[in-house]
Structure formats: structure tokens, C-alpha cells
Scaffold this active site. Structure first.
Site, PDB file in Angstrom:
ATOM      1  N   ASP A 136       0.830  -1.200   0.000  1.00 28.66           N
ATOM      2  CA  ASP A 136       0.000   0.000   0.000  1.00 28.66           C
ATOM      3  C   ASP A 136       0.866   1.252   0.000  1.00 28.66           C
ATOM      4  O   ASP A 136       0.668   2.176  -0.795  1.00 28.66           O
ATOM      5  CB  ASP A 136      -0.907   0.022   1.234  1.00 28.66           C
ATOM      6  CG  ASP A 136      -2.012  -1.016   1.195  1.00 28.66           C
ATOM      7  OD1 ASP A 136      -3.111  -0.689   0.742  1.00 28.66           O
ATOM      8  OD2 ASP A 136      -1.774  -2.149   1.638  1.00 28.66           O
ATOM      9  N   GLU A 163      -5.310   7.363   0.033  1.00 29.09           N
ATOM     10  CA  GLU A 163      -5.842   6.689   1.212  1.00 29.09           C
ATOM     11  C   GLU A 163      -4.840   6.674   2.368  1.00 29.09           C
ATOM     12  O   GLU A 163      -5.218   6.797   3.532  1.00 29.09           O
ATOM     13  CB  GLU A 163      -6.247   5.253   0.885  1.00 29.09           C
ATOM     14  CG  GLU A 163      -6.832   4.531   2.091  1.00 29.09           C
ATOM     15  CD  GLU A 163      -7.358   3.148   1.773  1.00 29.09           C
ATOM     16  OE1 GLU A 163      -8.095   2.603   2.606  1.00 29.09           O
ATOM     17  OE2 GLU A 163      -7.039   2.620   0.699  1.00 29.09           O
ATOM     18  N   ASP A 168      -6.380   5.001  -4.652  1.00 25.99           N
ATOM     19  CA  ASP A 168      -6.387   3.899  -3.696  1.00 25.99           C
ATOM     20  C   ASP A 168      -5.283   2.950  -4.158  1.00 25.99           C
ATOM     21  O   ASP A 168      -5.436   2.265  -5.165  1.00 25.99           O
ATOM     22  CB  ASP A 168      -7.729   3.179  -3.666  1.00 25.99           C
ATOM     23  CG  ASP A 168      -7.856   2.251  -2.464  1.00 25.99           C
ATOM     24  OD1 ASP A 168      -6.810   1.830  -1.932  1.00 25.99           O
ATOM     25  OD2 ASP A 168      -8.992   1.944  -2.057  1.00 25.99           O
ATOM     26  N   ILE A 194      -4.036   0.138  -3.021  1.00 28.51           N
ATOM     27  CA  ILE A 194      -4.526  -1.238  -3.086  1.00 28.51           C
ATOM     28  C   ILE A 194      -5.953  -1.231  -2.561  1.00 28.51           C
ATOM     29  O   ILE A 194      -6.190  -1.175  -1.358  1.00 28.51           O
ATOM     30  CB  ILE A 194      -3.694  -2.229  -2.259  1.00 28.51           C
ATOM     31  CG1 ILE A 194      -2.264  -2.311  -2.768  1.00 28.51           C
ATOM     32  CG2 ILE A 194      -4.316  -3.624  -2.321  1.00 28.51           C
ATOM     33  CD1 ILE A 194      -1.416  -3.346  -2.051  1.00 28.51           C
ATOM     34  N   ASP A 195      -6.899  -1.248  -3.465  1.00 26.93           N
ATOM     35  CA  ASP A 195      -8.301  -1.373  -3.075  1.00 26.93           C
ATOM     36  C   ASP A 195      -8.598  -2.859  -2.942  1.00 26.93           C
ATOM     37  O   ASP A 195      -8.397  -3.630  -3.876  1.00 26.93           O
ATOM     38  CB  ASP A 195      -9.200  -0.742  -4.136  1.00 26.93           C
ATOM     39  CG  ASP A 195     -10.656  -0.718  -3.713  1.00 26.93           C
ATOM     40  OD1 ASP A 195     -10.923  -0.599  -2.507  1.00 26.93           O
ATOM     41  OD2 ASP A 195     -11.528  -0.834  -4.593  1.00 26.93           O
ATOM     42  N   THR A 237      -7.505  -4.713   0.169  1.00 29.48           N
ATOM     43  CA  THR A 237      -6.267  -5.235   0.763  1.00 29.48           C
ATOM     44  C   THR A 237      -6.439  -6.664   1.270  1.00 29.48           C
ATOM     45  O   THR A 237      -5.522  -7.475   1.179  1.00 29.48           O
ATOM     46  CB  THR A 237      -5.787  -4.321   1.905  1.00 29.48           C
ATOM     47  OG1 THR A 237      -5.679  -2.980   1.414  1.00 29.48           O
ATOM     48  CG2 THR A 237      -4.433  -4.758   2.427  1.00 29.48           C
ATOM     49  N   ASP A 264     -12.418   5.037  -3.241  1.00 26.67           N
ATOM     50  CA  ASP A 264     -13.007   3.703  -3.403  1.00 26.67           C
ATOM     51  C   ASP A 264     -13.922   3.609  -4.615  1.00 26.67           C
ATOM     52  O   ASP A 264     -14.373   2.505  -4.959  1.00 26.67           O
ATOM     53  CB  ASP A 264     -13.796   3.313  -2.152  1.00 26.67           C
ATOM     54  CG  ASP A 264     -12.897   2.916  -1.001  1.00 26.67           C
ATOM     55  OD1 ASP A 264     -11.836   2.331  -1.252  1.00 26.67           O
ATOM     56  OD2 ASP A 264     -13.261   3.186   0.164  1.00 26.67           O
TER      57      ASP A 264
END
Length: 389
Positions: free
Chosen positions: A97, A120, A176, A178-179, A181, A327
Site C-alpha cells: 500500500d 488513502e 487507492d 490497493i483497493d 487489501t 473507493d
């Protein structure tokens, strides 16, 4: 077959890559190549699109998302439990991330130094002696993906470029890194999501989906999809991290259905992100009998946008939770440009002008083909009204 594959296999095994004649002609293609069920078509993206509105931003966003996707894949191959943090809201954060956000932000800064970013993550957990071990891993990771080495301070500063407050004026990016995770940690679906917002509206979106099958009817086949959309130019997909810089793209479109009894839901794996029970009640109202596709992240938008599923439901599970713009930014425009609609539980379009969240909306997110969107919203409202009695 992994649990992620099993979840995917519950859905439409013969992916519906049905592009209407109207959609094809609207793209003003100069050839008459026949669309196929393959990820690629026989020619590159039309040159008129490559030279129009937001062309540079499109190219840079693709570069950034592909680079971040490589970072994530590299981390997963050598991921260990010690490289995972848990935030106050119980959501996990990995070295990927932080690394992905640093890489994307540094690329954006290089090309668009005046553009702020709504990201994020922040770097607070990487500072001091307590964060040293994780910080060193992040810096090492970032320097495998950048043209010139970055110092620890430069990496932390790049991450913290994502702290912009957002708003309704000017332009800014939302990311984001890593949407999904938890999906990433399971080796299932996750996405790197980047969108450009200008004057409160999403104008450009890119999704990198490293584990998404190129064809949903070939779950054991090639994986890794990139989707991109620019306002007014349609939505497209291609292989993620293709070897050729002139990788061919193909237009995508939502499935052409007019009756919800033919539809398939796409919903979150995590019950904490949406109410599976409410979704089941809505399915009954819509005469839907097929099992849902359950996948993490904005890959759900990707699945609906290219016709693998027809309805995405993310219903509120808490009266206090507010959706975040990162998101939904990229998925929102990809759905719209693919012929779909996206809104909150009241059917109102998502409002990206209120800052870092969708606080101006009524909660939840629903995406569907434009033909059935209003019917789906009606079923959602009926279900929620019955629940509140």
C-alpha cells in the site's frame, strides 16, 4: 482452484462481451474489425482518441497504475505477516500500500507537479524507530520501480502528497493504492485505482486489476487487466503490464439486458462492506435466481462494465460509515463510459465535490446497466424501507 476462483466461478461462465452496433459506431472506428471474446482486438486504440482531451493525463495514469501494480505483485511474492499493519478501523495495510502510493504519487508529481492528490494512506506509521523496519522495506520496494533512487525522506514525502482535502474547484487526483487489501492478502482480487477529478467531477479513471481473469469463462487462463476511461471517450480494457507500449485496447460495454430476471449480482466478499442479506432480498424482488459473483475491490466495477455481471450492490452496513472518493472514483467513470449508471441508495449520482468522502450522498453505492438502474434502485429502496420498520 483457490477460494477466489470458486467465488468467480459462481458467476457467468460465458462472459458477455456483447457490444451494441450503436456503441461501436459511436466510437467512430476507422476499421470494421469484428469484435471477439478475446481481451484484444486486431488494432491499437484509434489515433483520434489518443490525441484528444486529457491524452497526456491518460498516458501518465496508465504508466503510474501499471508501475504500482508491478510493485504490488512483487510484494505478494515475498509477503510475510510482519509486513502487515492494522489501522484503527481494523483494515490491514501492507508495505505494498505504502510503496504503491509512493510510486504513483512520484510519477504524478513528475508530470503534473501542481496537481494535489487525495490518497488513502499517510506515512505516520513509517516514522521513528518503531516504523523503521517497515519504512526500510517500503523504500527498498519503491527503488525497484523508480528511474532514480529515492531517499527515505523522499519516499515519505511522496506518500504524504496524498493528504489533499479535495473539493469542488480545480483539479486533483484520487488514489487507492490497493483497493481490496484483504483480497490482496488472500491472493485474490484487488485493484490499483487512480482517478482525475476536475471541478468536482471524475473525468478520467484507470483500474489495474492484476488477478482479474482476462476472460471470466477462462478462470485458469491469463490474468491481469487494465481498464481506462476518459469522459466522453468510452471505456477500454487491455492486458495489464503488456510488453508493448502500443498495447491494443478494446472497447467494453455493460451487458445489454432489459429484464432483471436475467441479471447477475456482483458484491463484496467481505460482509462488512455490504449487507449480503439485504442483497438477497433485493434479488428476490428483481426475480434474480443466479448466484452472485463475489469479488473484492473495484474489480466489481470492472466486472459489470465489461458485462460479466449486471448489478453491483454496496449497501450500507453502518449508519455512520461514509464512502471514500478513492473507493469509487475510477470505477465510477469506467461504468458511465461503458454505458452504465452509478448512484447512491436513492439513485443520485455520486458527488465527488464534497472533499475526501461522498458525504453529500445518501449512503451505499449501486451500479448497473442504464436500462435496469431505476428498477434496481426501486428494489433497494423497498428493501431498506421494510428493514427500517
Amino acid at each position: 482452484m483457490s477460494s477466489g476462483n470458486l467465488l468467480l466461478s459462481h458467476g457467468r461462465l460465458s462472459a458477455r462481451y456483447r457490444y451494441s452496433a450503436q456503441r461501436v459506431f459511436s466510437l467512430k472506428r476507422t476499421d470494421k474489425a469484428t469484435f471477439s471474446n478475446q481481451l484484444l482486438v486486431s488494432r491499437p486504440l484509434s489515433s483520434h482518441i489518443a490525441t484528444t482531451y486529457l491524452a497526456k493525463e491518460r498516458a501518465v495514469a496508465i504508466e503510474a497504475v501499471e508501475c504500482a501494480s508491478k510493485v504490488c505483485q512483487s510484494v505478494f511474492k515475498r509477503l510475510v505477516a510482519e509486513e502487515t499493519l492494522t489501522k484503527n478501523d481494523k483494515s490491514p495495510v501492507t508495505v505494498a500500500d505504502f510503496g504503491a502510493q509512493a510510486v504513483v504519487n512520484s510519477i504524478l508529481e513528475k508530470h503534473f507537479p501542481q496537481d494535489p492528490i487525495v490518497g488513502e494512506e499517510d506515512s505516520k506509521d513509517l516514522h521513528g524507530d518503531q516504523g523503521r523496519a517497515l519504512r526500510e522495506k517500503v523504500v527498498e520496494l519503491v527503488n525497484t520501480a523508480t528511474e532514480t533512487p529515492m531517499s527515505s525522506d523522499e519516499v515519505l514525502r511522496a506518500i504524504d502528497r496524498g493528504q489533499y482535502a479535495g473539493g469542488s474547484k480545480g483539479r486533483h487526483w484520487t488514489l487507492d493504492p490497493i483497493d481490496g487489501t484483504k483480497g490482496f492478502l488472500r491472493g485474490e482480487q484487488f485493484a490499483v485505482c487512480l482517478a482525475l477529478i476536475i471541478d468536482g467531477k471524475v473525468r478520467l479513471g484507470v483500474l489495474g486489476c492484476p488477478n482479474l481473469p482476462c476472460q471470466m469463462d477462462k478462470l485458469d487462463g491469463e490474468r491481469g487487466v487494465l481498464m481506462v476511461a476518459v469522459e466522453g471517450q468510452g471505456a477500454f480494457q487491455r492486458r495489464l503490464n503488456a510488453k508493448s507500449s502500443e498495447e491494443e485496447e478494446t472497447p467494453i460495454h455493460v451487458a445489454d439486458i432489459a429484464d432483471t430476471k436475467e441479471a447477475i449480482f456482483c458484491e463484496s466478499v467481505e460482509s462488512g462492506h455490504t449487507s449480503h442479506g439485504d442483497n438477497a432480498n433485493i434479488a428476490k424482488l428483481l426475480n434474480i435466481t443466479k448466484p452472485p459473483i463475489r469479488i473484492d475491490s473495484q474489480c466489481k466495477y470492472a466486472a459489470v462494465a465489461r458485462g460479466d455481471a449486471d448489478i453491483m450492490l454496496r449497501l450500507p452496513t453502518s449508519s455512520t460509515y461514509v464512502e471514500k472518493i478513492w473507493d469509487h472514483g475510477a470505477g465510477n467513470i469506467i461504468m458511465h463510459e461503458a454505458g452504465g449508471r452509478v448512484g447512491d441508495i436513492n439513485g443520485n449520482p455520486l458527488d465527488f465535490s464534497a472533499g475526501r468522502t461522498l458525504s453529500a450522498n445518501g449512503g451505499g453505492v449501486i451500479a448497473a446497466s442504464a436500462k435496469i438502474f431505476d428498477v434496481v434502485i426501486s428494489a433497494v429502496q423497498t428493501t431498506l424501507a421494510q428493514k427500517s420498520q
